[in-house]
Motif scaffolding. Structure first.
Motif, PDB file in Angstrom:
ATOM      1  N   TYR A  86       0.811  -1.225   0.000  1.00 54.07           N
ATOM      2  CA  TYR A  86       0.000   0.000   0.000  1.00 54.07           C
ATOM      3  C   TYR A  86       0.841   1.270   0.000  1.00 54.07           C
ATOM      4  CZ  TYR A  86      -3.759  -3.193   1.117  1.00 54.07           C
ATOM      5  OH  TYR A  86      -4.656  -4.222   1.072  1.00 54.07           O
ATOM      6  N   ALA A  87       2.157   1.144   0.084  1.00 55.38           N
ATOM      7  CA  ALA A  87       3.043   2.295   0.257  1.00 55.38           C
ATOM      8  C   ALA A  87       3.575   2.831  -1.065  1.00 55.38           C
ATOM      9  CB  ALA A  87       4.214   1.901   1.161  1.00 55.38           C
ATOM     10  N   GLU A  88       3.971   4.081  -1.022  1.00 56.40           N
ATOM     11  CA  GLU A  88       4.702   4.720  -2.113  1.00 56.40           C
ATOM     12  C   GLU A  88       6.184   4.414  -1.926  1.00 56.40           C
ATOM     13  OE1 GLU A  88       3.326   6.649  -4.565  1.00 56.40           O
ATOM     14  OE2 GLU A  88       1.282   6.584  -3.788  1.00 56.40           O
ATOM     15  N   ASP A  89       6.991   4.720  -2.924  1.00 55.90           N
ATOM     16  CA  ASP A  89       8.417   4.390  -2.850  1.00 55.90           C
ATOM     17  C   ASP A  89       9.170   5.200  -1.793  1.00 55.90           C
ATOM     18  OD1 ASP A  89       8.330   6.809  -4.200  1.00 55.90           O
ATOM     19  OD2 ASP A  89       9.472   6.116  -5.943  1.00 55.90           O
ATOM     20  N   TRP A  90       8.620   6.298  -1.318  1.00 57.44           N
ATOM     21  CA  TRP A  90       9.281   7.125  -0.304  1.00 57.44           C
ATOM     22  C   TRP A  90       8.869   6.745   1.114  1.00 57.44           C
ATOM     23  CZ3 TRP A  90       5.395   9.564   2.277  1.00 57.44           C
ATOM     24  CH2 TRP A  90       4.209   9.797   1.574  1.00 57.44           C
ATOM     25  N   GLN A  91       7.942   5.801   1.259  1.00 55.32           N
ATOM     26  CA  GLN A  91       7.513   5.335   2.577  1.00 55.32           C
ATOM     27  C   GLN A  91       8.361   4.140   3.003  1.00 55.32           C
ATOM     28  OE1 GLN A  91       3.235   5.327   1.144  1.00 55.32           O
ATOM     29  NE2 GLN A  91       2.943   5.748   3.327  1.00 55.32           N
ATOM     30  N   GLU A  92       8.597   4.033   4.308  1.00 51.75           N
ATOM     31  CA  GLU A  92       9.511   3.016   4.815  1.00 51.75           C
ATOM     32  C   GLU A  92       8.905   2.269   5.997  1.00 51.75           C
ATOM     33  OE1 GLU A  92      14.131   2.981   6.394  1.00 51.75           O
ATOM     34  OE2 GLU A  92      12.999   4.850   6.513  1.00 51.75           O
ATOM     35  N   PHE A  93       9.062   0.954   5.987  1.00 54.91           N
ATOM     36  CA  PHE A  93       8.679   0.119   7.120  1.00 54.91           C
ATOM     37  C   PHE A  93       9.944  -0.549   7.638  1.00 54.91           C
ATOM     38  CE2 PHE A  93       7.461  -3.737   9.288  1.00 54.91           C
ATOM     39  CZ  PHE A  93       6.334  -3.365  10.008  1.00 54.91           C
ATOM     40  N   ILE A  94      10.197  -0.395   8.929  1.00 57.09           N
ATOM     41  CA  ILE A  94      11.383  -0.986   9.546  1.00 57.09           C
ATOM     42  C   ILE A  94      10.928  -2.080  10.503  1.00 57.09           C
ATOM     43  CG2 ILE A  94      13.390  -0.560  11.016  1.00 57.09           C
ATOM     44  CD1 ILE A  94      13.306   2.354   9.934  1.00 57.09           C
TER      45      ILE A  94
END
Length: 136
Positions: A86-94
């Protein structure tokens, strides 16, 4: 910010400005957390840190967003996959294994555990941070 869909986050801009959606931690990526991380991606959070040390088991399938083929995988890794869908390329999940006494609280934390010991550790850590505040 290289949006793939330029108008994607306009609907909520008056509700919560995108600039305030900088970083949030989610502790517990099971029944509540697995659904929550999808929503955080859709809202436009820039950085989501997800904590969970468990693996997905058969009995988790009726209460989480994880599909059958994720059984046996770490919840944090499967959560990262859900987020990225569901994220855009600038969103981050750690993905992080667990939140413990040595973990550092972020200013925005969402606690989705059923473990009172972990909840106590989180609130103490969060209150110790000078940047901690209630989001309203």
């Amino acid at each position: 910010m290289g949006n793939k869909i330029k108008t994607r986050f306009l609907r909520n801009k008056d509700l919560v400005p995108l600039s305030r959606l900088n970083e949030v931690s989610v502790v517990g990526l099971g029944g509540i957390g697995s659904f929550l991380i999808q929503g955080l991606a859709m809202m436009g959070w820039h950085k989501v840190i997800g904590y969970d040390g468990d693996v997905i088991e058969d009995h988790n399938l009726s209460t989480t967003a994880y599909p059958i083929d994720e059984v046996g995988n770490a919840k944090r890794d499967s959560a990262q996959g859900l987020f990225q869908r569901y994220a855009e390329d600038w969103q981050e999940f750690i993905p992080e294994e667990h939140f413990g006494v040595d973990s550092k609280a972020t200013s925005k934390m969402i606690v989705c555990t059923d473990d009172m010991e972990t909840r106590t550790i989180i609130i103490k850590s969060w209150l110790d941070e000078s940047k901690a505040y209630w989001m309203h």
